[in-house]
Design a protein around this motif. Structure first.
Motif, PDB file in Angstrom:
ATOM      1  N   GLU A 117     -18.124 -47.149  13.919  1.00  0.00           N
ATOM      2  CA  GLU A 117     -18.512 -48.104  12.875  1.00  0.00           C
ATOM      3  C   GLU A 117     -18.241 -47.591  11.467  1.00  0.00           C
ATOM      4  OE1 GLU A 117     -22.527 -50.172  11.042  1.00  0.00           O
ATOM      5  OE2 GLU A 117     -22.681 -48.582  12.529  1.00  0.00           O
ATOM      6  N   PRO A 164     -27.220 -50.493  12.107  1.00  0.00           N
ATOM      7  CA  PRO A 164     -27.165 -51.067  10.752  1.00  0.00           C
ATOM      8  C   PRO A 164     -27.146 -50.031   9.635  1.00  0.00           C
ATOM      9  CG  PRO A 164     -28.764 -52.254  12.103  1.00  0.00           C
ATOM     10  CD  PRO A 164     -28.363 -51.038  12.880  1.00  0.00           C
ATOM     11  N   PHE A 181     -26.420 -56.667   3.923  1.00  0.00           N
ATOM     12  CA  PHE A 181     -26.170 -56.994   5.335  1.00  0.00           C
ATOM     13  C   PHE A 181     -26.794 -55.938   6.249  1.00  0.00           C
ATOM     14  CE2 PHE A 181     -23.538 -56.374   9.146  1.00  0.00           C
ATOM     15  CZ  PHE A 181     -23.676 -57.626   9.740  1.00  0.00           C
ATOM     16  N   GLY A 182     -26.668 -54.658   5.867  1.00  0.00           N
ATOM     17  CA  GLY A 182     -27.253 -53.590   6.671  1.00  0.00           C
ATOM     18  C   GLY A 182     -28.759 -53.695   6.777  1.00  0.00           C
ATOM     19  N   TRP A 183     -29.421 -53.986   5.637  1.00  0.00           N
ATOM     20  CA  TRP A 183     -30.893 -54.075   5.653  1.00  0.00           C
ATOM     21  C   TRP A 183     -31.386 -55.261   6.462  1.00  0.00           C
ATOM     22  CZ3 TRP A 183     -33.315 -49.930   5.014  1.00  0.00           C
ATOM     23  CH2 TRP A 183     -33.018 -49.006   4.028  1.00  0.00           C
ATOM     24  N   THR A 210     -29.827 -56.769   8.920  1.00  0.00           N
ATOM     25  CA  THR A 210     -29.552 -56.488  10.331  1.00  0.00           C
ATOM     26  C   THR A 210     -30.565 -55.494  10.891  1.00  0.00           C
ATOM     27  OG1 THR A 210     -27.197 -56.797   9.850  1.00  0.00           O
ATOM     28  CG2 THR A 210     -27.756 -55.826  11.974  1.00  0.00           C
ATOM     29  N   LEU A 211     -30.926 -54.506  10.084  1.00  0.00           N
ATOM     30  CA  LEU A 211     -31.930 -53.541  10.504  1.00  0.00           C
ATOM     31  C   LEU A 211     -33.285 -54.218  10.706  1.00  0.00           C
ATOM     32  CD1 LEU A 211     -32.645 -50.552  11.008  1.00  0.00           C
ATOM     33  CD2 LEU A 211     -33.179 -50.359   8.576  1.00  0.00           C
ATOM     34  N   PHE A 243     -23.968 -49.505   7.563  1.00  0.00           N
ATOM     35  CA  PHE A 243     -23.651 -50.444   6.500  1.00  0.00           C
ATOM     36  C   PHE A 243     -24.433 -50.147   5.221  1.00  0.00           C
ATOM     37  CE2 PHE A 243     -22.131 -52.816  10.127  1.00  0.00           C
ATOM     38  CZ  PHE A 243     -20.998 -53.447   9.630  1.00  0.00           C
TER      39      PHE A 243
END
Length: 533
Positions: free
Chosen positions: A332, A386, A351-353, A355-356, A389
Protein backbone atom coordinates in the motif's frame (compact mmCIF):
# COMPACT_ATOMS: atom_id res chain seq x y z
CA UNK A 1 24.04 36.74 -5.12
CA UNK A 2 20.46 36.96 -3.81
CA UNK A 3 19.18 34.56 -1.14
CA UNK A 4 16.83 32.97 -3.68
CA UNK A 5 19.68 32.44 -6.14
CA UNK A 6 21.87 31.09 -3.34
CA UNK A 7 19.16 28.62 -2.32
CA UNK A 8 18.75 27.50 -5.93
CA UNK A 9 22.48 27.01 -6.27
CA UNK A 10 22.59 24.98 -3.06
CA UNK A 11 19.76 22.78 -4.26
CA UNK A 12 21.58 22.05 -7.53
CA UNK A 13 24.85 21.35 -5.76
CA UNK A 14 23.20 19.17 -3.10
CA UNK A 15 21.68 16.75 -5.57
CA UNK A 16 23.13 13.36 -4.64
CA UNK A 17 25.79 11.79 -6.82
CA UNK A 18 24.48 8.30 -6.03
CA UNK A 19 21.11 6.91 -7.08
CA UNK A 20 18.59 8.59 -4.71
CA UNK A 21 16.53 5.39 -4.43
CA UNK A 22 19.62 3.50 -3.27
CA UNK A 23 20.14 6.21 -0.65
CA UNK A 24 16.48 5.87 0.38
CA UNK A 25 16.79 2.11 0.80
CA UNK A 26 20.01 2.49 2.81
CA UNK A 27 18.80 5.06 5.32
CA UNK A 28 15.44 3.30 5.64
CA UNK A 29 17.27 0.06 6.49
CA UNK A 30 18.98 1.82 9.40
CA UNK A 31 15.66 3.30 10.59
CA UNK A 32 13.91 -0.08 10.24
CA UNK A 33 16.52 -1.69 12.48
CA UNK A 34 15.86 0.90 15.19
CA UNK A 35 12.05 0.90 15.01
CA UNK A 36 12.02 -2.90 15.05
CA UNK A 37 13.96 -2.82 18.31
CA UNK A 38 11.24 -0.84 20.08
CA UNK A 39 8.78 -3.71 19.56
CA UNK A 40 10.87 -6.86 19.26
CA UNK A 41 11.87 -7.01 22.94
CA UNK A 42 8.30 -6.98 24.31
CA UNK A 43 7.64 -10.69 23.84
CA UNK A 44 11.03 -11.69 25.25
CA UNK A 45 10.63 -10.07 28.69
CA UNK A 46 9.56 -13.29 30.52
CA UNK A 47 12.57 -15.11 29.03
CA UNK A 48 14.92 -12.26 30.01
CA UNK A 49 13.53 -12.26 33.56
CA UNK A 50 13.94 -16.02 33.91
CA UNK A 51 17.43 -16.14 32.42
CA UNK A 52 18.80 -13.23 34.45
CA UNK A 53 17.02 -14.21 37.68
CA UNK A 54 14.85 -11.09 38.08
CA UNK A 55 11.11 -10.48 38.43
CA UNK A 56 8.82 -9.69 35.53
CA UNK A 57 8.29 -6.16 36.89
CA UNK A 58 12.03 -5.56 36.93
CA UNK A 59 12.40 -6.85 33.38
CA UNK A 60 10.04 -4.15 32.06
CA UNK A 61 12.83 -1.62 32.67
CA UNK A 62 14.47 -3.16 29.60
CA UNK A 63 11.77 -1.38 27.58
CA UNK A 64 11.55 1.77 29.70
CA UNK A 65 15.30 2.49 29.72
CA UNK A 66 15.43 2.29 25.92
CA UNK A 67 12.37 4.52 25.42
CA UNK A 68 13.62 7.20 27.84
CA UNK A 69 17.02 7.54 26.15
CA UNK A 70 15.38 7.43 22.72
CA UNK A 71 12.84 10.13 23.60
CA UNK A 72 15.53 12.50 24.94
CA UNK A 73 17.62 12.33 21.75
CA UNK A 74 14.80 12.60 19.20
CA UNK A 75 13.83 16.28 19.61
CA UNK A 76 17.43 17.54 19.67
CA UNK A 77 18.66 15.76 16.54
CA UNK A 78 18.40 18.97 14.48
CA UNK A 79 20.66 20.77 16.96
CA UNK A 80 23.11 17.85 17.10
CA UNK A 81 23.34 17.81 13.31
CA UNK A 82 24.27 21.50 13.37
CA UNK A 83 26.99 20.67 15.88
CA UNK A 84 28.52 17.58 14.23
CA UNK A 85 27.23 17.42 10.65
CA UNK A 86 24.49 15.05 9.52
CA UNK A 87 26.53 12.25 7.97
CA UNK A 88 28.93 12.11 10.93
CA UNK A 89 26.04 12.21 13.41
CA UNK A 90 24.09 9.54 11.51
CA UNK A 91 27.06 7.19 11.34
CA UNK A 92 27.89 7.82 15.02
CA UNK A 93 24.32 6.90 15.97
CA UNK A 94 24.51 3.72 13.89
CA UNK A 95 27.84 2.82 15.45
CA UNK A 96 26.55 3.34 19.02
CA UNK A 97 23.35 1.42 18.24
CA UNK A 98 25.19 -1.51 16.65
CA UNK A 99 27.87 -1.86 19.34
CA UNK A 100 25.34 -1.50 22.17
CA UNK A 101 23.14 -4.14 20.50
CA UNK A 102 26.09 -6.54 20.69
CA UNK A 103 26.65 -5.61 24.34
CA UNK A 104 22.93 -6.15 25.12
CA UNK A 105 23.16 -9.59 23.55
CA UNK A 106 26.04 -10.65 25.82
CA UNK A 107 24.95 -8.77 28.98
CA UNK A 108 25.61 -10.96 32.06
CA UNK A 109 23.08 -9.24 34.37
CA UNK A 110 20.06 -6.96 34.34
CA UNK A 111 22.13 -3.97 35.49
CA UNK A 112 24.49 -4.26 32.52
CA UNK A 113 21.58 -4.91 30.16
CA UNK A 114 19.83 -1.70 31.29
CA UNK A 115 23.05 0.31 30.88
CA UNK A 116 23.53 -1.00 27.34
CA UNK A 117 19.84 -0.41 26.53
CA UNK A 118 20.25 3.25 27.50
CA UNK A 119 23.19 3.50 25.08
CA UNK A 120 21.19 1.65 22.43
CA UNK A 121 18.23 4.01 22.86
CA UNK A 122 20.49 7.07 22.65
CA UNK A 123 22.11 5.79 19.45
CA UNK A 124 18.80 4.73 17.97
CA UNK A 125 17.22 8.12 18.70
CA UNK A 126 19.04 9.73 15.79
CA UNK A 127 18.32 7.08 13.15
CA UNK A 128 14.65 7.77 12.37
CA UNK A 129 14.81 11.58 12.05
CA UNK A 130 18.09 11.47 10.12
CA UNK A 131 16.67 8.97 7.63
CA UNK A 132 13.63 11.22 7.17
CA UNK A 133 15.72 14.41 6.83
CA UNK A 134 18.07 12.78 4.28
CA UNK A 135 15.07 11.74 2.19
CA UNK A 136 13.61 15.26 2.39
CA UNK A 137 16.86 16.76 1.07
CA UNK A 138 17.55 14.00 -1.48
CA UNK A 139 14.22 14.09 -3.30
CA UNK A 140 12.37 17.06 -4.88
CA UNK A 141 8.87 17.83 -3.54
CA UNK A 142 7.09 16.02 -6.38
CA UNK A 143 8.88 12.75 -5.48
CA UNK A 144 9.02 13.25 -1.72
CA UNK A 145 5.76 11.37 -1.09
CA UNK A 146 7.06 8.24 -2.80
CA UNK A 147 10.36 8.52 -0.90
CA UNK A 148 8.58 8.89 2.43
CA UNK A 149 6.50 5.81 1.58
CA UNK A 150 9.72 3.78 1.74
CA UNK A 151 10.50 5.34 5.11
CA UNK A 152 6.88 4.63 6.15
CA UNK A 153 7.52 0.93 5.67
CA UNK A 154 10.11 1.13 8.44
CA UNK A 155 8.06 3.26 10.83
CA UNK A 156 4.66 1.56 10.42
CA UNK A 157 5.49 -2.04 9.46
CA UNK A 158 8.34 -2.64 11.90
CA UNK A 159 6.16 -2.44 15.05
CA UNK A 160 3.81 -5.03 13.53
CA UNK A 161 6.62 -7.38 12.49
CA UNK A 162 8.61 -6.97 15.74
CA UNK A 163 6.52 -9.17 18.08
CA UNK A 164 6.36 -12.01 15.52
CA UNK A 165 10.10 -11.93 14.81
CA UNK A 166 10.93 -11.53 18.50
CA UNK A 167 8.71 -14.48 19.45
CA UNK A 168 10.26 -16.68 16.77
CA UNK A 169 13.85 -15.83 17.73
CA UNK A 170 13.15 -16.28 21.44
CA UNK A 171 11.31 -19.59 21.03
CA UNK A 172 13.78 -21.12 18.58
CA UNK A 173 17.11 -19.66 19.71
CA UNK A 174 17.50 -17.28 22.67
CA UNK A 175 16.32 -13.85 23.75
CA UNK A 176 19.87 -12.64 23.14
CA UNK A 177 19.36 -12.96 19.38
CA UNK A 178 16.77 -10.17 19.35
CA UNK A 179 19.77 -7.87 19.95
CA UNK A 180 22.53 -9.78 18.13
CA UNK A 181 20.51 -9.75 14.89
CA UNK A 182 21.23 -5.99 14.65
CA UNK A 183 24.98 -6.53 14.28
CA UNK A 184 25.22 -7.57 10.58
CA UNK A 185 22.45 -5.16 9.55
CA UNK A 186 24.14 -2.26 11.31
CA UNK A 187 27.55 -2.96 9.76
CA UNK A 188 26.10 -3.16 6.24
CA UNK A 189 24.07 0.03 6.75
CA UNK A 190 27.13 1.92 8.05
CA UNK A 191 29.24 0.89 5.05
CA UNK A 192 26.52 1.99 2.61
CA UNK A 193 25.90 5.33 4.35
CA UNK A 194 29.64 6.05 4.31
CA UNK A 195 29.74 5.51 0.53
CA UNK A 196 26.44 7.08 -0.52
CA UNK A 197 25.37 9.92 1.82
CA UNK A 198 26.79 13.45 1.76
CA UNK A 199 25.88 16.59 3.75
CA UNK A 200 24.12 19.37 1.79
CA UNK A 201 25.97 22.74 1.58
CA UNK A 202 23.64 24.59 3.96
CA UNK A 203 24.63 22.23 6.78
CA UNK A 204 28.34 22.76 6.12
CA UNK A 205 27.91 26.54 6.32
CA UNK A 206 25.95 26.41 9.57
CA UNK A 207 28.43 24.00 11.17
CA UNK A 208 31.32 26.34 10.32
CA UNK A 209 29.41 29.23 11.95
CA UNK A 210 29.74 27.53 15.32
CA UNK A 211 27.08 26.34 17.77
CA UNK A 212 27.37 26.67 21.53
CA UNK A 213 26.28 23.95 23.94
CA UNK A 214 22.93 24.68 25.60
CA UNK A 215 23.35 23.11 29.05
CA UNK A 216 20.14 24.54 30.53
CA UNK A 217 17.98 23.46 27.60
CA UNK A 218 19.43 19.94 27.55
CA UNK A 219 18.96 19.55 31.32
CA UNK A 220 15.31 20.65 31.15
CA UNK A 221 14.73 18.33 28.19
CA UNK A 222 16.37 15.29 29.76
CA UNK A 223 14.55 15.68 33.08
CA UNK A 224 11.18 16.55 31.52
CA UNK A 225 11.09 13.92 28.78
CA UNK A 226 12.65 11.25 31.01
CA UNK A 227 10.05 11.84 33.73
CA UNK A 228 7.22 11.88 31.17
CA UNK A 229 8.32 8.64 29.51
CA UNK A 230 8.74 6.77 32.82
CA UNK A 231 5.36 8.06 34.01
CA UNK A 232 3.63 6.82 30.85
CA UNK A 233 5.39 3.47 30.95
CA UNK A 234 4.88 2.75 34.66
CA UNK A 235 1.65 4.65 35.36
CA UNK A 236 -0.85 1.80 35.10
CA UNK A 237 1.47 -0.59 36.91
CA UNK A 238 1.72 1.83 39.88
CA UNK A 239 -1.96 2.96 39.86
CA UNK A 240 -1.18 6.35 38.32
CA UNK A 241 -1.70 9.26 40.73
CA UNK A 242 -2.40 6.90 43.59
CA UNK A 243 1.40 6.54 43.60
CA UNK A 244 3.66 9.28 45.03
CA UNK A 245 6.35 8.20 42.53
CA UNK A 246 4.08 8.75 39.49
CA UNK A 247 2.79 12.05 40.92
CA UNK A 248 6.35 13.30 41.42
CA UNK A 249 7.20 12.31 37.83
CA UNK A 250 4.13 14.17 36.50
CA UNK A 251 5.05 17.36 38.40
CA UNK A 252 8.68 17.12 37.26
CA UNK A 253 7.64 16.61 33.62
CA UNK A 254 5.18 19.53 33.71
CA UNK A 255 7.65 21.97 35.27
CA UNK A 256 10.65 20.99 33.14
CA UNK A 257 8.82 20.82 29.79
CA UNK A 258 7.05 24.14 30.40
CA UNK A 259 10.37 25.68 31.37
CA UNK A 260 11.99 24.17 28.26
CA UNK A 261 9.41 25.75 25.93
CA UNK A 262 9.73 29.20 27.53
CA UNK A 263 13.54 29.09 27.69
CA UNK A 264 14.10 27.75 24.15
CA UNK A 265 11.67 30.24 22.62
CA UNK A 266 14.14 33.07 23.22
CA UNK A 267 17.38 31.24 22.30
CA UNK A 268 19.23 32.09 19.09
CA UNK A 269 20.28 28.46 18.52
CA UNK A 270 17.70 26.46 20.53
CA UNK A 271 18.42 22.83 21.31
CA UNK A 272 14.74 22.20 20.45
CA UNK A 273 13.35 24.60 17.84
CA UNK A 274 9.97 25.15 19.50
CA UNK A 275 9.35 28.22 17.32
CA UNK A 276 8.51 25.85 14.46
CA UNK A 277 5.15 25.31 16.16
CA UNK A 278 4.24 28.92 15.27
CA UNK A 279 3.58 27.43 11.83
CA UNK A 280 -0.02 26.19 12.18
CA UNK A 281 0.46 23.64 9.40
CA UNK A 282 3.50 22.14 11.13
CA UNK A 283 1.64 22.01 14.45
CA UNK A 284 -1.36 20.28 12.82
CA UNK A 285 0.86 17.76 11.02
CA UNK A 286 2.54 16.97 14.34
CA UNK A 287 -0.87 16.38 15.93
CA UNK A 288 -1.60 13.94 13.09
CA UNK A 289 1.68 12.10 13.70
CA UNK A 290 1.00 12.02 17.44
CA UNK A 291 -2.30 10.27 16.74
CA UNK A 292 -0.69 7.94 14.19
CA UNK A 293 1.75 6.83 16.89
CA UNK A 294 -1.04 6.49 19.46
CA UNK A 295 -3.38 4.47 17.23
CA UNK A 296 -0.74 2.26 15.59
CA UNK A 297 0.84 1.17 18.88
CA UNK A 298 -2.49 0.98 20.70
CA UNK A 299 -3.95 -1.42 18.13
CA UNK A 300 -0.66 -3.34 18.02
CA UNK A 301 -1.02 -3.89 21.78
CA UNK A 302 -4.78 -4.56 21.82
CA UNK A 303 -5.22 -7.35 19.29
CA UNK A 304 -2.38 -9.67 20.46
CA UNK A 305 -3.31 -9.03 24.09
CA UNK A 306 -6.95 -9.94 23.39
CA UNK A 307 -5.97 -13.11 21.53
CA UNK A 308 -3.42 -14.26 24.12
CA UNK A 309 -5.24 -13.45 27.36
CA UNK A 310 -8.82 -14.30 26.33
CA UNK A 311 -8.47 -16.71 23.42
CA UNK A 312 -5.39 -18.71 24.49
CA UNK A 313 -3.22 -17.87 21.45
CA UNK A 314 0.56 -18.23 21.69
CA UNK A 315 2.73 -15.15 21.15
CA UNK A 316 3.73 -16.43 17.72
CA UNK A 317 0.14 -17.16 16.64
CA UNK A 318 -1.00 -13.74 17.80
CA UNK A 319 1.92 -12.23 15.92
CA UNK A 320 0.77 -13.94 12.72
CA UNK A 321 -2.51 -12.01 12.96
CA UNK A 322 -0.46 -8.79 12.91
CA UNK A 323 1.81 -9.87 10.08
CA UNK A 324 -0.86 -9.96 7.38
CA UNK A 325 -1.60 -6.25 7.76
CA UNK A 326 2.13 -5.45 7.71
CA UNK A 327 2.57 -7.35 4.42
CA UNK A 328 -0.36 -5.50 2.82
CA UNK A 329 1.06 -2.21 4.07
CA UNK A 330 4.28 -2.95 2.18
CA UNK A 331 2.19 -2.93 -1.01
CA UNK A 332 0.00 0.00 0.00
CA UNK A 333 2.65 2.56 0.99
CA UNK A 334 4.30 2.92 -2.46
CA UNK A 335 0.81 3.31 -3.96
CA UNK A 336 0.07 6.09 -1.48
CA UNK A 337 3.37 7.71 -2.47
CA UNK A 338 2.23 7.75 -6.10
CA UNK A 339 -1.22 9.06 -5.18
CA UNK A 340 0.48 12.02 -3.50
CA UNK A 341 1.53 13.14 -6.97
CA UNK A 342 -2.15 13.35 -7.94
CA UNK A 343 -4.03 14.47 -4.83
CA UNK A 344 -3.52 17.00 -2.04
CA UNK A 345 -2.03 15.57 1.14
CA UNK A 346 -4.96 16.66 3.29
CA UNK A 347 -7.48 14.73 1.15
CA UNK A 348 -5.46 11.51 1.47
CA UNK A 349 -5.13 12.09 5.22
CA UNK A 350 -8.88 12.69 5.57
CA UNK A 351 -9.58 9.47 3.63
CA UNK A 352 -7.22 7.57 5.96
CA UNK A 353 -8.92 8.85 9.12
CA UNK A 354 -12.47 8.15 7.92
CA UNK A 355 -11.45 4.65 6.78
CA UNK A 356 -9.80 4.05 10.14
CA UNK A 357 -12.96 5.19 11.95
CA UNK A 358 -14.96 2.66 9.90
CA UNK A 359 -12.44 -0.07 10.75
CA UNK A 360 -12.75 0.69 14.46
CA UNK A 361 -16.55 0.69 14.23
CA UNK A 362 -16.53 -2.72 12.56
CA UNK A 363 -14.19 -3.95 15.32
CA UNK A 364 -16.73 -2.94 17.98
CA UNK A 365 -19.38 -5.03 16.20
CA UNK A 366 -17.36 -8.11 15.25
CA UNK A 367 -15.06 -8.61 18.25
CA UNK A 368 -16.17 -11.39 20.61
CA UNK A 369 -14.84 -14.47 22.39
CA UNK A 370 -15.78 -16.74 19.46
CA UNK A 371 -13.85 -14.81 16.81
CA UNK A 372 -11.83 -16.97 14.38
CA UNK A 373 -8.21 -16.52 13.36
CA UNK A 374 -9.30 -15.34 9.92
CA UNK A 375 -11.81 -12.83 11.29
CA UNK A 376 -9.24 -11.44 13.74
CA UNK A 377 -6.79 -11.03 10.85
CA UNK A 378 -9.35 -9.09 8.79
CA UNK A 379 -10.19 -6.86 11.76
CA UNK A 380 -6.49 -6.13 12.21
CA UNK A 381 -6.19 -5.23 8.52
CA UNK A 382 -9.13 -2.82 8.86
CA UNK A 383 -7.49 -1.20 11.89
CA UNK A 384 -3.99 -0.86 10.43
CA UNK A 385 -4.18 -0.44 6.65
CA UNK A 386 -5.72 3.09 6.78
CA UNK A 387 -2.61 4.36 8.61
CA UNK A 388 -0.68 4.22 5.32
CA UNK A 389 -2.93 6.96 3.94
CA UNK A 390 -2.12 9.12 6.97
CA UNK A 391 1.54 8.51 7.73
CA UNK A 392 3.13 9.42 4.39
CA UNK A 393 1.00 12.53 3.59
CA UNK A 394 1.22 13.84 7.17
CA UNK A 395 5.01 13.45 7.15
CA UNK A 396 5.18 15.33 3.86
CA UNK A 397 2.73 18.01 5.05
CA UNK A 398 5.02 18.84 7.98
CA UNK A 399 7.57 20.30 5.52
CA UNK A 400 5.11 22.61 3.71
CA UNK A 401 6.10 26.22 4.33
CA UNK A 402 9.30 25.27 6.23
CA UNK A 403 12.75 26.18 4.89
CA UNK A 404 15.15 23.47 3.77
CA UNK A 405 17.62 24.45 6.49
CA UNK A 406 15.04 23.34 9.07
CA UNK A 407 14.55 19.82 7.65
CA UNK A 408 16.62 18.15 10.41
CA UNK A 409 14.69 19.95 13.18
CA UNK A 410 11.38 19.09 11.48
CA UNK A 411 12.32 15.42 11.23
CA UNK A 412 13.38 15.26 14.88
CA UNK A 413 10.20 16.86 16.20
CA UNK A 414 7.87 14.83 13.94
CA UNK A 415 9.45 11.58 15.09
CA UNK A 416 9.44 12.75 18.71
CA UNK A 417 5.72 13.53 18.67
CA UNK A 418 4.96 10.19 17.02
CA UNK A 419 6.99 8.30 19.63
CA UNK A 420 5.39 10.17 22.52
CA UNK A 421 2.02 9.45 20.89
CA UNK A 422 2.83 5.74 20.88
CA UNK A 423 3.63 5.86 24.60
CA UNK A 424 0.49 7.87 25.41
CA UNK A 425 -1.70 5.59 23.27
CA UNK A 426 -0.33 2.43 24.86
CA UNK A 427 -0.79 3.86 28.37
CA UNK A 428 -4.37 4.94 27.67
CA UNK A 429 -5.51 1.62 26.20
CA UNK A 430 -3.87 -0.53 28.88
CA UNK A 431 -5.47 1.62 31.58
CA UNK A 432 -8.84 1.52 29.83
CA UNK A 433 -8.77 -2.27 29.53
CA UNK A 434 -8.17 -2.69 33.26
CA UNK A 435 -10.70 -0.11 34.44
CA UNK A 436 -13.46 -0.84 31.95
CA UNK A 437 -13.07 -4.56 32.70
CA UNK A 438 -13.68 -3.80 36.37
CA UNK A 439 -16.71 -1.68 35.48
CA UNK A 440 -18.29 -4.31 33.24
CA UNK A 441 -17.49 -7.09 35.71
CA UNK A 442 -19.32 -5.20 38.47
CA UNK A 443 -22.31 -4.64 36.16
CA UNK A 444 -22.46 -8.28 35.07
CA UNK A 445 -22.01 -9.67 38.59
CA UNK A 446 -24.98 -7.61 39.77
CA UNK A 447 -27.09 -9.52 37.26
CA UNK A 448 -25.70 -12.95 38.09
CA UNK A 449 -27.18 -13.81 41.48
CA UNK A 450 -29.53 -16.44 42.82
CA UNK A 451 -32.43 -14.00 42.56
CA UNK A 452 -32.09 -14.14 38.77
CA UNK A 453 -34.07 -17.11 37.37
CA UNK A 454 -31.93 -17.37 34.22
CA UNK A 455 -28.76 -17.45 36.31
CA UNK A 456 -30.18 -20.19 38.57
CA UNK A 457 -31.19 -22.26 35.55
CA UNK A 458 -27.76 -21.89 33.97
CA UNK A 459 -25.95 -22.82 37.20
CA UNK A 460 -28.21 -25.82 37.91
CA UNK A 461 -27.87 -27.06 34.33
CA UNK A 462 -24.08 -26.86 34.46
CA UNK A 463 -24.02 -28.52 37.91
CA UNK A 464 -26.15 -31.40 36.58
CA UNK A 465 -23.73 -31.95 33.70
CA UNK A 466 -20.85 -32.12 36.18
CA UNK A 467 -22.66 -34.58 38.47
CA UNK A 468 -23.36 -36.82 35.46
CA UNK A 469 -19.62 -36.75 34.84
CA UNK A 470 -19.04 -38.19 38.33
CA UNK A 471 -18.51 -35.01 40.39
CA UNK A 472 -20.25 -34.77 43.78
CA UNK A 473 -23.22 -32.39 44.04
CA UNK A 474 -21.45 -29.92 46.34
CA UNK A 475 -18.30 -29.90 44.22
CA UNK A 476 -20.39 -29.60 41.03
CA UNK A 477 -22.14 -26.50 42.36
CA UNK A 478 -18.80 -24.96 43.36
CA UNK A 479 -17.27 -25.68 39.96
CA UNK A 480 -20.38 -24.37 38.17
CA UNK A 481 -20.12 -21.07 40.04
CA UNK A 482 -16.39 -20.88 39.25
CA UNK A 483 -16.95 -21.48 35.54
CA UNK A 484 -19.73 -18.92 35.33
CA UNK A 485 -17.56 -16.36 37.13
CA UNK A 486 -14.69 -17.06 34.69
CA UNK A 487 -17.14 -16.54 31.83
CA UNK A 488 -18.26 -13.24 33.38
CA UNK A 489 -14.63 -12.11 33.63
CA UNK A 490 -14.01 -13.01 29.99
CA UNK A 491 -17.12 -11.18 28.81
CA UNK A 492 -16.24 -8.12 30.92
CA UNK A 493 -12.78 -8.00 29.38
CA UNK A 494 -14.18 -8.38 25.86
CA UNK A 495 -16.56 -5.47 26.50
CA UNK A 496 -13.60 -3.39 27.72
CA UNK A 497 -11.78 -4.00 24.42
CA UNK A 498 -14.91 -2.95 22.54
CA UNK A 499 -15.10 0.27 24.59
CA UNK A 500 -11.47 0.98 23.73
CA UNK A 501 -12.11 0.58 20.02
CA UNK A 502 -15.04 3.01 20.37
CA UNK A 503 -12.64 5.61 21.83
CA UNK A 504 -10.08 5.07 19.04
CA UNK A 505 -12.83 5.35 16.43
CA UNK A 506 -14.06 8.62 17.95
CA UNK A 507 -10.51 10.00 17.91
CA UNK A 508 -10.25 9.08 14.21
CA UNK A 509 -13.45 11.03 13.44
CA UNK A 510 -12.06 14.12 15.20
CA UNK A 511 -8.83 13.82 13.22
CA UNK A 512 -10.85 13.57 9.99
CA UNK A 513 -12.22 17.07 10.54
CA UNK A 514 -8.81 18.37 11.65
CA UNK A 515 -7.32 17.16 8.33
CA UNK A 516 -8.89 20.12 6.53
CA UNK A 517 -6.97 22.57 8.74
CA UNK A 518 -3.81 21.53 6.86
CA UNK A 519 -2.67 23.87 4.10
CA UNK A 520 -3.40 23.10 0.49
CA UNK A 521 -0.40 21.88 -1.46
CA UNK A 522 0.19 21.52 -5.18
CA UNK A 523 1.04 17.81 -5.72
CA UNK A 524 2.68 18.69 -9.06
CA UNK A 525 4.97 21.40 -7.62
CA UNK A 526 8.67 21.27 -8.48
CA UNK A 527 11.59 21.95 -6.15
CA UNK A 528 11.63 25.53 -5.00
CA UNK A 529 8.01 26.18 -6.03
CA UNK A 530 5.91 24.31 -3.48
CA UNK A 531 2.50 25.91 -3.44
CA UNK A 532 1.06 26.30 0.03
CA UNK A 533 -1.72 28.68 0.80
Amino acid sequence: MSSAASATADQMISRPAANPWLIAATVSLAAFMEVLDTAIANVALPHIAGNLGVSNDQSTWVLTSYLVANAIILPITGWLVSLFGRKRFFMTCMGIFTVSSLLCGIAPSLGFLLLFRVLQGAGGGGLQPMAQAILADTFPPEKRGLAFSIYGITAVCAPAIGPTLGGWLTDNFSWRWIFLINLPVGLVAMALVYRLVQDPPYLTRRKSAGIKLDYIGFSLLALGVGALQIMLDKGQEDDWFGSHFITALAITAAICLTGLIVYEWFQKDPIVDVRLFKNANFATANMMMFMVGAVSFATTVLMPQFLQTLMGYTAQSAGMVLSASAVLLLIELPLVGRLMGQFQSRYLIAFGWVTLAIGMYISTKRLDLLISFGSATWLRIGQYLPLGFIFVPATTAAYIGIGEDKSNAVAGLVNFTRNIGSSVGTSIVTTMIVRRSQFHQTTLVNRTNLGNARFRDAMNGLAQQLTHAGVSLQEAQRQALGRIYASVQGQASALAYIDTYWVLGTAAVIMFFLSFVLKKNDPHAKRGSVAAH
